[in-house]
Design a protein around this motif. Sequence first.
Motif, PDB file in Angstrom:
ATOM      1  N   VAL A 182       0.840  -1.201   0.000  1.00 55.86           N
ATOM      2  CA  VAL A 182       0.000   0.000   0.000  1.00 55.86           C
ATOM      3  C   VAL A 182       0.873   1.249   0.000  1.00 55.86           C
ATOM      4  O   VAL A 182       0.633   2.198  -0.759  1.00 55.86           O
ATOM      5  N   TRP A 183       1.913   1.254   0.830  1.00 61.56           N
ATOM      6  CA  TRP A 183       2.812   2.407   0.884  1.00 61.56           C
ATOM      7  C   TRP A 183       3.533   2.613  -0.444  1.00 61.56           C
ATOM      8  O   TRP A 183       3.737   3.742  -0.885  1.00 61.56           O
ATOM      9  N   ARG A 184       3.916   1.534  -1.080  1.00 61.03           N
ATOM     10  CA  ARG A 184       4.570   1.670  -2.386  1.00 61.03           C
ATOM     11  C   ARG A 184       3.631   2.294  -3.413  1.00 61.03           C
ATOM     12  O   ARG A 184       4.048   3.104  -4.232  1.00 61.03           O
ATOM     13  N   GLY A 185       2.355   1.916  -3.356  1.00 62.54           N
ATOM     14  CA  GLY A 185       1.383   2.509  -4.270  1.00 62.54           C
ATOM     15  C   GLY A 185       1.200   3.993  -4.025  1.00 62.54           C
ATOM     16  O   GLY A 185       1.151   4.800  -4.968  1.00 62.54           O
ATOM     17  N   LEU A 186       1.102   4.388  -2.750  1.00 64.75           N
ATOM     18  CA  LEU A 186       0.981   5.803  -2.415  1.00 64.75           C
ATOM     19  C   LEU A 186       2.223   6.583  -2.840  1.00 64.75           C
ATOM     20  O   LEU A 186       2.129   7.729  -3.288  1.00 64.75           O
ATOM     21  N   TYR A 187       3.365   5.951  -2.690  1.00 65.41           N
ATOM     22  CA  TYR A 187       4.629   6.584  -3.086  1.00 65.41           C
ATOM     23  C   TYR A 187       4.599   6.951  -4.569  1.00 65.41           C
ATOM     24  O   TYR A 187       5.024   8.044  -4.963  1.00 65.41           O
ATOM     25  N   GLU A 188       4.080   6.058  -5.393  1.00 68.89           N
ATOM     26  CA  GLU A 188       4.014   6.321  -6.828  1.00 68.89           C
ATOM     27  C   GLU A 188       3.006   7.419  -7.140  1.00 68.89           C
ATOM     28  O   GLU A 188       3.252   8.288  -7.993  1.00 68.89           O
ATOM     29  N   GLU A 189       1.841   7.399  -6.460  1.00 67.35           N
ATOM     30  CA  GLU A 189       0.848   8.459  -6.673  1.00 67.35           C
ATOM     31  C   GLU A 189       1.410   9.813  -6.286  1.00 67.35           C
ATOM     32  O   GLU A 189       1.223  10.819  -6.992  1.00 67.35           O
ATOM     33  N   ALA A 190       2.090   9.862  -5.158  1.00 71.10           N
ATOM     34  CA  ALA A 190       2.661  11.119  -4.693  1.00 71.10           C
ATOM     35  C   ALA A 190       3.739  11.620  -5.646  1.00 71.10           C
ATOM     36  O   ALA A 190       3.881  12.830  -5.860  1.00 71.10           O
ATOM     37  N   ARG A 191       4.492  10.708  -6.233  1.00 66.50           N
ATOM     38  CA  ARG A 191       5.543  11.115  -7.167  1.00 66.50           C
ATOM     39  C   ARG A 191       4.941  11.839  -8.374  1.00 66.50           C
ATOM     40  O   ARG A 191       5.489  12.841  -8.849  1.00 66.50           O
ATOM     41  N   GLU A 192       3.799  11.371  -8.850  1.00 65.74           N
ATOM     42  CA  GLU A 192       3.137  12.034  -9.979  1.00 65.74           C
ATOM     43  C   GLU A 192       2.657  13.433  -9.594  1.00 65.74           C
ATOM     44  O   GLU A 192       2.798  14.379 -10.372  1.00 65.74           O
ATOM     45  N   ILE A 193       2.103  13.565  -8.383  1.00 65.57           N
ATOM     46  CA  ILE A 193       1.622  14.879  -7.937  1.00 65.57           C
ATOM     47  C   ILE A 193       2.780  15.844  -7.758  1.00 65.57           C
ATOM     48  O   ILE A 193       2.700  17.023  -8.138  1.00 65.57           O
ATOM     49  N   LYS A 194       3.885  15.379  -7.201  1.00 65.72           N
ATOM     50  CA  LYS A 194       5.052  16.244  -7.016  1.00 65.72           C
ATOM     51  C   LYS A 194       5.595  16.717  -8.353  1.00 65.72           C
ATOM     52  O   LYS A 194       5.994  17.886  -8.500  1.00 65.72           O
ATOM     53  N   SER A 195       5.616  15.832  -9.322  1.00 63.41           N
ATOM     54  CA  SER A 195       6.069  16.227 -10.653  1.00 63.41           C
ATOM     55  C   SER A 195       5.132  17.264 -11.264  1.00 63.41           C
ATOM     56  O   SER A 195       5.571  18.246 -11.893  1.00 63.41           O
ATOM     57  N   TRP A 196       3.829  17.070 -11.074  1.00 63.44           N
ATOM     58  CA  TRP A 196       2.823  18.029 -11.566  1.00 63.44           C
ATOM     59  C   TRP A 196       3.000  19.387 -10.917  1.00 63.44           C
ATOM     60  O   TRP A 196       2.992  20.422 -11.594  1.00 63.44           O
ATOM     61  N   LEU A 197       3.198  19.424  -9.605  1.00 62.69           N
ATOM     62  CA  LEU A 197       3.400  20.688  -8.905  1.00 62.69           C
ATOM     63  C   LEU A 197       4.662  21.394  -9.400  1.00 62.69           C
ATOM     64  O   LEU A 197       4.684  22.616  -9.570  1.00 62.69           O
ATOM     65  N   GLY A 198       5.704  20.632  -9.629  1.00 61.64           N
ATOM     66  CA  GLY A 198       6.957  21.210 -10.101  1.00 61.64           C
ATOM     67  C   GLY A 198       6.860  21.787 -11.490  1.00 61.64           C
ATOM     68  O   GLY A 198       7.627  22.692 -11.866  1.00 61.64           O
ATOM     69  N   SER A 199       5.909  21.305 -12.279  1.00 61.25           N
ATOM     70  CA  SER A 199       5.793  21.771 -13.671  1.00 61.25           C
ATOM     71  C   SER A 199       5.283  23.204 -13.758  1.00 61.25           C
ATOM     72  O   SER A 199       5.435  23.854 -14.800  1.00 61.25           O
ATOM     73  N   PHE A 200       4.680  23.730 -12.698  1.00 59.71           N
ATOM     74  CA  PHE A 200       4.115  25.079 -12.746  1.00 59.71           C
ATOM     75  C   PHE A 200       5.175  26.168 -12.649  1.00 59.71           C
ATOM     76  O   PHE A 200       4.989  27.264 -13.164  1.00 59.71           O
ATOM     77  N   GLU A 201       6.278  25.894 -11.969  1.00 55.72           N
ATOM     78  CA  GLU A 201       7.310  26.904 -11.730  1.00 55.72           C
ATOM     79  C   GLU A 201       6.670  28.180 -11.187  1.00 55.72           C
ATOM     80  O   GLU A 201       6.872  29.288 -11.698  1.00 55.72           O
ATOM     81  N   ALA A 202       5.895  28.011 -10.122  1.00 55.42           N
ATOM     82  CA  ALA A 202       5.166  29.138  -9.537  1.00 55.42           C
ATOM     83  C   ALA A 202       6.123  30.127  -8.885  1.00 55.42           C
ATOM     84  O   ALA A 202       7.132  29.744  -8.284  1.00 55.42           O
TER      85      ALA A 202
END
Length: 399
Positions: A182-202
């Motif tokens: 379960v933790w490994r699955g959450l780790y992968e989901e979080a990695r996608e969100i972190k990449s998405w947040l980083g793409s904004f260059e806010a």
Amino acid sequence: MLTRPQLEKYADVLLWGLTTSRVEPYKPGDVVLVQYELPALRLAEAVYAKLLARGLNPVPRLALTPRMEKDFYSLADEAQLVFQAPGQAVLHENVHGAMHLLAPESLTHLSAIDPKRIAAAAVARKPLRDILVRREEKGEFGWTLCLYPTRELAEKAGMTAREYAAQVTAACFLKEAEPVAVWRGLYEEAREIKSWLGSFEAVALHIESDNVDLTVTPGEHRRWLGLSGHNIPSFEIFTSPDWRGTSGRYYADQPSYRSGNYVRGVRLTFTDGVVTDIAAEQGEAFVRKQLAMDPGASRLGEFSLTDKRFSKINRFMANTLYDENFGGPHGNCHVAVGSSYSDTFDGDPATLDGARKEALGFNDSALHWDLVNTEPKRVRARLADGRETTIYEDGQFRY
């Protein structure tokens, strides 16, 4: 509090957290510090066996009991207050990992202690912490942290011992057949969100709720982190902003226990990056002393968001590890006054020296205090071209 099978699963999750928290894989013979409080003895024993089975060298250390801790801060003279035992620096220079098993038997035993004495001891220990930060930046050190349920925690959180333990087992997925999966699955989901947040260059983040109107500047060369194995459980996604760009007002509706003090309803006003006004519904004098600990204690070191879809925590837990990961109906955001995390640098953190950190607006302090807001909120990112986009609303990322 936990059954034997749950303890074994908990130890497996902690091993996953320790392994995930370090860049370089652990090798046979590596040294792992296991620091635990007495009620967590059975969990420490389970962890100890698993570390040995991995070929690692566990070093168990029992933390001070509440009486010992109270006696230390009450009776120690100035020299004793800042004393560091021989060998501490050597251990910090050679340990490859650390597990901290929190299991407090008292949350208020230091309530009569002058916070300045606690602060003096914390400042004296900062060089030891700096050793571990430097080694972590090089990929030589990893750590994880967890909580073992105690009757004191349950009482202060307004729950029965059984209810409190149920929150811990749910938050860490200990009832699942394979909690590590379960933790490994959450780790992968979080990695996608972190990449998405980083793409904004806010260039700025604007946080709005009934009692919050805060602007945070992410800063140059930053990345988002979270679900890295450091904290079990951990559902937050965070960054360490450029402290100089913080302005506006922040309110922590979630209470907290810190150094034996109960604090509720903290209100902070930031001007040009520094806290210029402090108020609290309870514990205001303590808050003021904490934020006067050193120059960096009144500056922002972290900004974080938790998605309610990840977190199973829906009660106040009287412990920051859980309260900063609160899910509930609206998720949460929290800020930390004090030290920042240099691993939010988007390059190699080992290349950062003090001057470079200062130039980038990474904050430095002996304090790191998370203050949590669970109100319904919206977080908007302002982009370099002037456009704004909502990144978080209704307790979840707009990913």
